[in-house]
Scaffold this motif. Structure first.
Motif, PDB file in Angstrom:
ATOM      1  N   SER A 656     -11.347  47.091 -21.568  1.00 50.19           N
ATOM      2  CA  SER A 656     -11.377  45.630 -21.580  1.00 50.19           C
ATOM      3  C   SER A 656     -12.760  45.096 -21.214  1.00 50.19           C
ATOM      4  CB  SER A 656     -10.343  45.094 -20.591  1.00 50.19           C
ATOM      5  OG  SER A 656     -10.420  43.698 -20.479  1.00 50.19           O
ATOM      6  N   THR A 657     -13.120  43.997 -21.826  1.00 49.97           N
ATOM      7  CA  THR A 657     -14.449  43.409 -21.596  1.00 49.97           C
ATOM      8  C   THR A 657     -14.429  42.266 -20.583  1.00 49.97           C
ATOM      9  OG1 THR A 657     -14.108  41.912 -23.473  1.00 49.97           O
ATOM     10  CG2 THR A 657     -15.229  44.012 -23.913  1.00 49.97           C
ATOM     11  N   ASP A 658     -13.259  41.971 -20.001  1.00 48.59           N
ATOM     12  CA  ASP A 658     -13.174  40.777 -19.149  1.00 48.59           C
ATOM     13  C   ASP A 658     -12.791  41.074 -17.700  1.00 48.59           C
ATOM     14  OD1 ASP A 658     -10.582  41.542 -19.533  1.00 48.59           O
ATOM     15  OD2 ASP A 658      -9.870  39.612 -20.310  1.00 48.59           O
ATOM     16  N   ARG A 659     -13.011  42.331 -17.249  1.00 49.80           N
ATOM     17  CA  ARG A 659     -12.615  42.670 -15.884  1.00 49.80           C
ATOM     18  C   ARG A 659     -13.736  43.340 -15.089  1.00 49.80           C
ATOM     19  NH1 ARG A 659      -6.364  43.950 -15.302  1.00 49.80           N
ATOM     20  NH2 ARG A 659      -5.530  42.574 -16.909  1.00 49.80           N
ATOM     21  N   GLY A 660     -14.935  43.319 -15.593  1.00 49.09           N
ATOM     22  CA  GLY A 660     -16.068  43.803 -14.824  1.00 49.09           C
ATOM     23  C   GLY A 660     -16.296  45.300 -14.844  1.00 49.09           C
ATOM     24  N   SER A 661     -15.682  46.035 -15.765  1.00 45.88           N
ATOM     25  CA  SER A 661     -15.887  47.487 -15.811  1.00 45.88           C
ATOM     26  C   SER A 661     -17.310  47.816 -16.238  1.00 45.88           C
ATOM     27  CB  SER A 661     -14.913  48.135 -16.798  1.00 45.88           C
ATOM     28  OG  SER A 661     -15.244  49.491 -17.019  1.00 45.88           O
ATOM     29  N   PRO A 662     -17.942  48.812 -15.607  1.00 45.98           N
ATOM     30  CA  PRO A 662     -19.282  49.249 -16.038  1.00 45.98           C
ATOM     31  C   PRO A 662     -19.316  49.827 -17.447  1.00 45.98           C
ATOM     32  CG  PRO A 662     -18.843  49.960 -13.786  1.00 45.98           C
ATOM     33  CD  PRO A 662     -17.548  49.440 -14.334  1.00 45.98           C
ATOM     34  N   ILE A 663     -18.165  50.204 -17.999  1.00 45.09           N
ATOM     35  CA  ILE A 663     -18.139  50.729 -19.373  1.00 45.09           C
ATOM     36  C   ILE A 663     -17.338  49.794 -20.281  1.00 45.09           C
ATOM     37  CG2 ILE A 663     -18.516  53.133 -18.693  1.00 45.09           C
ATOM     38  CD1 ILE A 663     -15.473  53.578 -19.052  1.00 45.09           C
ATOM     39  N   ALA A 664     -17.345  48.514 -19.982  1.00 50.13           N
ATOM     40  CA  ALA A 664     -16.594  47.526 -20.760  1.00 50.13           C
ATOM     41  C   ALA A 664     -16.936  47.599 -22.239  1.00 50.13           C
ATOM     42  CB  ALA A 664     -16.879  46.126 -20.227  1.00 50.13           C
ATOM     43  N   GLY A 665     -15.916  47.545 -23.078  1.00 53.03           N
ATOM     44  CA  GLY A 665     -16.097  47.549 -24.523  1.00 53.03           C
ATOM     45  C   GLY A 665     -16.237  48.919 -25.141  1.00 53.03           C
ATOM     46  N   ARG A 666     -16.317  49.968 -24.310  1.00 50.55           N
ATOM     47  CA  ARG A 666     -16.505  51.316 -24.861  1.00 50.55           C
ATOM     48  C   ARG A 666     -15.162  51.989 -25.094  1.00 50.55           C
ATOM     49  NH1 ARG A 666     -21.123  54.545 -21.524  1.00 50.55           N
ATOM     50  NH2 ARG A 666     -20.247  56.192 -22.839  1.00 50.55           N
ATOM     51  N   ARG A 667     -15.137  52.913 -26.039  1.00 50.55           N
ATOM     52  CA  ARG A 667     -14.004  53.802 -26.195  1.00 50.55           C
ATOM     53  C   ARG A 667     -14.012  54.779 -25.030  1.00 50.55           C
ATOM     54  NH1 ARG A 667      -9.750  52.843 -29.054  1.00 50.55           N
ATOM     55  NH2 ARG A 667      -9.478  55.031 -29.652  1.00 50.55           N
ATOM     56  N   ALA A 668     -12.814  55.102 -24.517  1.00 47.96           N
ATOM     57  CA  ALA A 668     -12.717  55.928 -23.323  1.00 47.96           C
ATOM     58  C   ALA A 668     -11.330  56.548 -23.254  1.00 47.96           C
ATOM     59  CB  ALA A 668     -12.997  55.091 -22.078  1.00 47.96           C
ATOM     60  N   TRP A 669     -11.158  57.445 -22.266  1.00 46.13           N
ATOM     61  CA  TRP A 669      -9.828  57.939 -21.923  1.00 46.13           C
ATOM     62  C   TRP A 669      -9.237  57.005 -20.888  1.00 46.13           C
ATOM     63  CZ3 TRP A 669     -13.651  62.103 -21.828  1.00 46.13           C
ATOM     64  CH2 TRP A 669     -13.597  62.915 -22.957  1.00 46.13           C
ATOM     65  N   SER A 670      -8.048  56.494 -21.143  1.00 49.64           N
ATOM     66  CA  SER A 670      -7.403  55.570 -20.222  1.00 49.64           C
ATOM     67  C   SER A 670      -5.904  55.697 -20.408  1.00 49.64           C
ATOM     68  CB  SER A 670      -7.873  54.135 -20.485  1.00 49.64           C
ATOM     69  OG  SER A 670      -7.360  53.242 -19.516  1.00 49.64           O
ATOM     70  N   GLY A 671      -5.140  55.159 -19.446  1.00 49.71           N
ATOM     71  CA  GLY A 671      -3.702  55.342 -19.496  1.00 49.71           C
ATOM     72  C   GLY A 671      -3.315  56.667 -18.878  1.00 49.71           C
ATOM     73  N   ASN A 672      -2.189  57.229 -19.328  1.00 49.57           N
ATOM     74  CA  ASN A 672      -1.621  58.436 -18.734  1.00 49.57           C
ATOM     75  C   ASN A 672      -1.560  59.547 -19.767  1.00 49.57           C
ATOM     76  OD1 ASN A 672      -0.236  60.337 -17.269  1.00 49.57           O
ATOM     77  ND2 ASN A 672       1.470  59.004 -16.714  1.00 49.57           N
ATOM     78  N   SER A 673      -2.270  60.640 -19.489  1.00 48.08           N
ATOM     79  CA  SER A 673      -2.234  61.787 -20.403  1.00 48.08           C
ATOM     80  C   SER A 673      -0.964  62.597 -20.238  1.00 48.08           C
ATOM     81  CB  SER A 673      -3.441  62.693 -20.162  1.00 48.08           C
ATOM     82  OG  SER A 673      -3.377  63.279 -18.864  1.00 48.08           O
ATOM     83  N   GLU A 674      -0.220  62.363 -19.160  1.00 46.36           N
ATOM     84  CA  GLU A 674       1.037  63.073 -18.878  1.00 46.36           C
ATOM     85  C   GLU A 674       0.825  64.571 -18.788  1.00 46.36           C
ATOM     86  OE1 GLU A 674       4.344  61.724 -21.243  1.00 46.36           O
ATOM     87  OE2 GLU A 674       3.468  59.734 -21.476  1.00 46.36           O
ATOM     88  N   GLY A 675      -0.162  64.973 -18.031  1.00 50.36           N
ATOM     89  CA  GLY A 675      -0.478  66.387 -17.863  1.00 50.36           C
ATOM     90  C   GLY A 675      -1.824  66.727 -18.462  1.00 50.36           C
ATOM     91  N   PHE A 676      -2.196  67.996 -18.348  1.00 48.12           N
ATOM     92  CA  PHE A 676      -3.488  68.437 -18.870  1.00 48.12           C
ATOM     93  C   PHE A 676      -3.457  68.518 -20.390  1.00 48.12           C
ATOM     94  CE2 PHE A 676      -4.373  69.677 -14.538  1.00 48.12           C
ATOM     95  CZ  PHE A 676      -5.743  69.507 -14.444  1.00 48.12           C
ATOM     96  N   VAL A 677      -4.487  67.944 -21.006  1.00 41.44           N
ATOM     97  CA  VAL A 677      -4.678  68.026 -22.449  1.00 41.44           C
ATOM     98  C   VAL A 677      -6.064  68.587 -22.713  1.00 41.44           C
ATOM     99  CG1 VAL A 677      -3.105  66.134 -22.970  1.00 41.44           C
ATOM    100  CG2 VAL A 677      -5.515  65.647 -22.582  1.00 41.44           C
ATOM    101  N   VAL A 678      -6.234  69.170 -23.878  1.00 48.26           N
ATOM    102  CA  VAL A 678      -7.523  69.752 -24.234  1.00 48.26           C
ATOM    103  C   VAL A 678      -8.390  68.702 -24.922  1.00 48.26           C
ATOM    104  CG1 VAL A 678      -6.889  70.589 -26.528  1.00 48.26           C
ATOM    105  CG2 VAL A 678      -8.614  71.820 -25.218  1.00 48.26           C
ATOM    106  N   ALA A 679      -9.682  68.792 -24.719  1.00 46.57           N
ATOM    107  CA  ALA A 679     -10.659  68.014 -25.490  1.00 46.57           C
ATOM    108  C   ALA A 679     -11.672  68.991 -26.054  1.00 46.57           C
ATOM    109  CB  ALA A 679     -11.347  66.971 -24.620  1.00 46.57           C
ATOM    110  N   THR A 680     -11.967  68.840 -27.321  1.00 49.70           N
ATOM    111  CA  THR A 680     -12.890  69.744 -28.006  1.00 49.70           C
ATOM    112  C   THR A 680     -13.942  68.917 -28.731  1.00 49.70           C
ATOM    113  OG1 THR A 680     -11.047  71.280 -28.361  1.00 49.70           O
ATOM    114  CG2 THR A 680     -13.057  71.670 -29.631  1.00 49.70           C
ATOM    115  N   VAL A 681     -15.206  69.300 -28.560  1.00 49.72           N
ATOM    116  CA  VAL A 681     -16.318  68.555 -29.146  1.00 49.72           C
ATOM    117  C   VAL A 681     -17.229  69.536 -29.873  1.00 49.72           C
ATOM    118  CG1 VAL A 681     -18.204  66.945 -28.722  1.00 49.72           C
ATOM    119  CG2 VAL A 681     -16.226  66.966 -27.179  1.00 49.72           C
TER     120      VAL A 681
END
Length: 813
Positions: A656-681
């Motif tokens: 969100s861009t209206d709550r003062g986050s230092p990464i406002a407007g960026r794509r990110a991981w947020s919410g609940n992953s419900e356990g460990f998930v893999v990320a591959t780059v």
């Protein structure tokens, strides 16, 4: 659905012949009208009369003969332009754009027709998703509407009999829940359990079922129903009943809660998402949620019922009606029903509704017809449409298309379109049933294959969030990963072809694409390996540093307990940071690393996050985590996507861009992953003196459990031949701030100067590439290592992952 293909084909031919005869009659009548008008000196009026006859469907002409009344649609000529939705990225934006465009267009263009109907007291109902008005009236009313220039055509609303499959075996509900020893064969055959083992089970995805309804209290469905919070049920926005005029239906009309009058709908949604937690692993995506709409009355459907459910999916509204909300639209719909022209359903009646869902970012998965094996038996909407993702059936456990599965090409609309698009297991499918909360039966048909693909799409969108609501991109990903089945029947063998489409679904290949193979003689070589286990919490391993650029302590630490659960992927430790209720910017930096003479470079890690996010908008986050990279030894950082690309496990929300986050407007991981998930780059091989940074940023609103990172692993495909050097590392102490913690449920830290390891590379000539193990934390460790096979990811209960060439060997700690 299984039917007798010979009887169906014969019936279809007779109905088509009847329709042609009716059309010929209409033409003769039109010619007569022209001749009569000329005789009276009214040629222009006669030509106009002949034109509107061609706008009326033969079914309407037949069913309004001799003074009869029938239900039919007056389709308005002015249709909304939805092309602008393609440029929008988020589902919320797409859904709102499509809903508003359709609603605004219908309000303006239907107004004169609605006024005409009201003035005459004619029964009617408006639909905005197809910009049409359902009317009950006589032939004269149909002709009067057809004569209007603002009405494009008149199409019927026939009652359609869906031939629903009967149980292969009825399994009476035992006194105790059944506990099968294995996952259902069709689920395993798609390799869904291997995707579960990566942590992706459909979390954050909603699948909707349009069918005979659902028994929402079934043990395999209730925990996954979006309207159930574990204690209370709320059916608003989560259930709709489009059956209003049934007689003697066990669910009645306008049921205020999910109800299944046959069992078919309970079965299909179970195959998509079902799991009772007691061993009945019947669903493809057991981490997903479901909602439902009943559009079939014990097998009987109408175009109006079908359209009503599709309109509700586009913007669900409360029980009894009210304002629709596109934010509550499902991500995917599974549709095991049909609307045959042989029974009076016009070819184009449903097309606009199907295309509207696609424009809104909703993946509409549709059963192929079940009138095979002859060619061009794919003849019924919605399976014939390009916007439908059409599913053929395989004999479960075999790469053989079932005899009953219909074949293409589609000729009924003149398109010669290749169908089906893809195939999935469709025989002997065991799933939930409506006779009790514990009942399971086995059914066969393309109806059973369809929810396998709906669930597969949920897994794909969970594993690769960058594909969410990108309809064409997601279909391409699933199609190109399918195991191709070459069939020469009904056209060229493809891919795709008119029997199996792109082939048998392989969701693991789609959700976790493998890197290119290393050339012969090359080696998989680790570049950076860390499991955070060789230290005592809260200390970080040598070379890893934690800082708070904004906000109070604590800093990143290692942790072996607490939330989010579980505390580590490979016990005992993982890196951990909290999610506070104040603005903060907390950073964890890796040691310096760089690839060496590589063909390609890949990063994997596991993480478990529960960071504050919107409960209304599934695409909006408040607090979030990002991965950044420095390519100048830590002087500057940029998002990982600036130099690399996510293979799976990418960002899932926009901050969100209206709550003062230092990464406002960026794509990110947020919410609940419900356990460990893999990320591959996937990373470029040309990197030099690089560092990674896991960065958690919070805003000025609420808090949540935090973020855990485990097992970061960078590896490369090392050049074949004789390398000039093998990288080793030396470590020199340097004072820096490291987090330490006092024992408590939530780690707290104090910054103290201590010696940390700073890696620098030296080279020793050798004839073959070798590596040495990660250093044991001392003041001057030296890296030496031997490569041993990397552990295969541990599957969830009952999941047995198949052997894959990746991930590559990993050194033991």
């Amino acid at each position: 659905m299984i039917t007798n293909s010979n009887r169906t084909s014969e019936s279809s031919r007779l109905r088509v012949l009847l329709c042609l005869l009716l059309l010929l009659t209409a033409c003769i009548a039109a010619v007569g009208a022209i001749s009569s008008s000329r005789a009276n000196g009214s040629t222009r009026r006669g030509i106009a009369a002949s034109t509107f006859y061609f706008k009326i469907a033969p079914w309407v002409i037949e069913h309004t003969a001799s003074g009869q009344q029938a239900e039919f649609f007056a389709v308005v000529a002015d249709q909304a332009d939805l092309s602008g939705a393609a440029a929008l990225r988020r589902k919320a934006e797409k859904g709102r754009y499509v809903h508003d465009a359709l609603w605004t267009k219908s309000q303006a263009s239907q107004r004169p027709v609605l006024q005409w109907l009201r003035e005459r007291g004619i029964e009617h109902r408006s639909f905005y998703i197809v910009n049409a008005i359902l009317v009950k009236g006589s032939r004269e009313i149909a002709e009067a509407l057809a004569a209007r220039p603002d009405v494009a055509r008149i199409e019927g609303n026939p009652h359609i009999r869906n031939a629903l499959p009967q149980p292969d075996a009825v399994l009476e509900a035992p006194s105790q829940p059944q506990k099968p020893e294995t996952i259902e064969p069709g689920i395993s055959y798609t390799h869904a359990p291997d995707v579960w083992a990566l942590g992706f089970r459909g979390q954050g995805i909603t699948v909707a079922g349009a069918d005979t309804g659902q028994r929402w209290t079934h043990n395999a469905l209730k925990p996954h129903y979006r309207g159930w919070d574990g204690q209370n049920a709320d059916h608003n926005y989560n259930w709709h009943d489009s059956i209003h005029d049934s007689v003697g239906n066990p669910c009645g009309n306008d049921s205020p809660f999910p109800c299944d009058d046959n069992g078919h709908g309970t079965h299909t949604i179970g195959t998509a998402i079902g799991d009772d937690g007691m061993g009945n692993q019947i669903g493809m995506a057991p981490g997903a949620k479901w909602i439902g709409c009943r559009n079939i009355d014990r097998g009987n459907g109408t175009p109006a019922r079908y359209i009503e459910c599709m309109e509700w999916f586009l913007a669900p509204y409360p029980i009894g009606g009210g304002q629709g909300d596109p934010l509550k639209a499902p991500d995917i719909t599974t549709n095991s029903w049909y609307c045959p022209p042989s029974e009076g359903c016009s070819v184009a009646t449903l097309q606009a509704a199907v295309e509207a869902q696609a424009a809104a970012g909703i993946m509409m998965v549709v059963r192929a017809d079940s009138t095979g094996p002859s060619c061009s038996t794919m003849e019924n909407p919605p399976a014939i449409y390009a916007a439908s993702y059409t599913v053929g059936a395989l004999t479960t456990g075999q790469d053989v298309v079932a005899n009953f599965s219909s074949r293409g090409p589609v000729i009924i609309d003149g398109s010669n379109r290749i169908k089906p698009d893809i195939t999935a297991p469709g025989t002997g499918t065991r799933s939930s049933y409506n006779t009790s909360d514990n009942a399971y039966v086995s059914l066969s048909g393309t109806s059973m294959a369809t929810p396998h693909i709906a669930g597969a799409m949920a897994l794909l969108w969970c594993a690769r969030p960058q594909l969410r609501h990108n309809i064409s991109g997601s279909r391409t990903a699933l199609n190109e990963a399918a195991f191709f089945l070459a069939y020469k029947q009904c056209g060229t063998p493809g891919p795709p072809n008119n029997v199996s489409g792109w082939g048998r679904v392989d969701i693991l290949a789609a959700a976790s694409p493998t890197p290119p193979p290393c050339p012969p003689g090359s080696n998989i070589v680790p570049v950076l390996v860390e499991n955070f286990d060789n230290v005592t919490p809260p200390a970080l391993p040598p070379g890893w540093t934690a800082t708070n650029a904004q906000g109070p302590p604590p800093l990143w630490v290692t942790s072996d307990s607490g939330v989010p659960m579980p505390p580590a992927y490979s016990p005992p430790n993982a890196a951990f940071i909290d999610d506070p209720a104040v603005v903060s910017d907390k950073r964890l930096d890796s040691p310096t690393w760089f690839p060496f003479e590589a063909y390609w470079v890949r990063l994997t890690f596991r993480h478990n996050f529960n960071l504050e996010a919107s409960s209304e908008d599934p695409n909006l986050g408040f607090d979030g985590g990002v991965l950044e990279i420095s390519t100048d030894n830590g002087n500057t950082y940029q998002d990982i996507t600036a130099v690399g690309s996510f293979v799976n496990g990418g960002y899932n929300r926009t901050i969100s861009t209206d709550r003062g986050s230092p990464i406002a407007g960026r794509r990110a991981w947020s919410g609940n992953s419900e356990g460990f998930v893999v990320a591959t780059v996937d990373l470029p091989y040309s990197l030099y003196l690089s560092k990674l940074r896991w960065r958690m940023a919070s805003d000025n609103s609420g808090s949540n459990e935090g973020w855990r990172v485990d097992d970061p692993y960078i590896y490369e495909c090392h050049f074949s031949g004789t390398p000039t050097a093998t990288p080793t590392s030396t470590v020199s102490p340097s004072p820096t701030a490291t987090a330490t913690a006092t024992p408590s449920a939530t780690p707290t830290v104090t910054a103290t100067p201590t010696a940390t390891a700073t890696a620098t590379a030296t080279f020793t000539p050798t004839s073959t590439p070798t590596t040495t193990p990660p250093p044991t934390p001392t003041s001057t460790p030296t890296a030496t290592s031997t490569i041993t096979p990397r552990p295969t990811p541990t599957a969830r209960p009952h999941a047995t992952p198949r052997v894959r060439p990746t991930p590559p060997p990993r050194p033991s700690p």
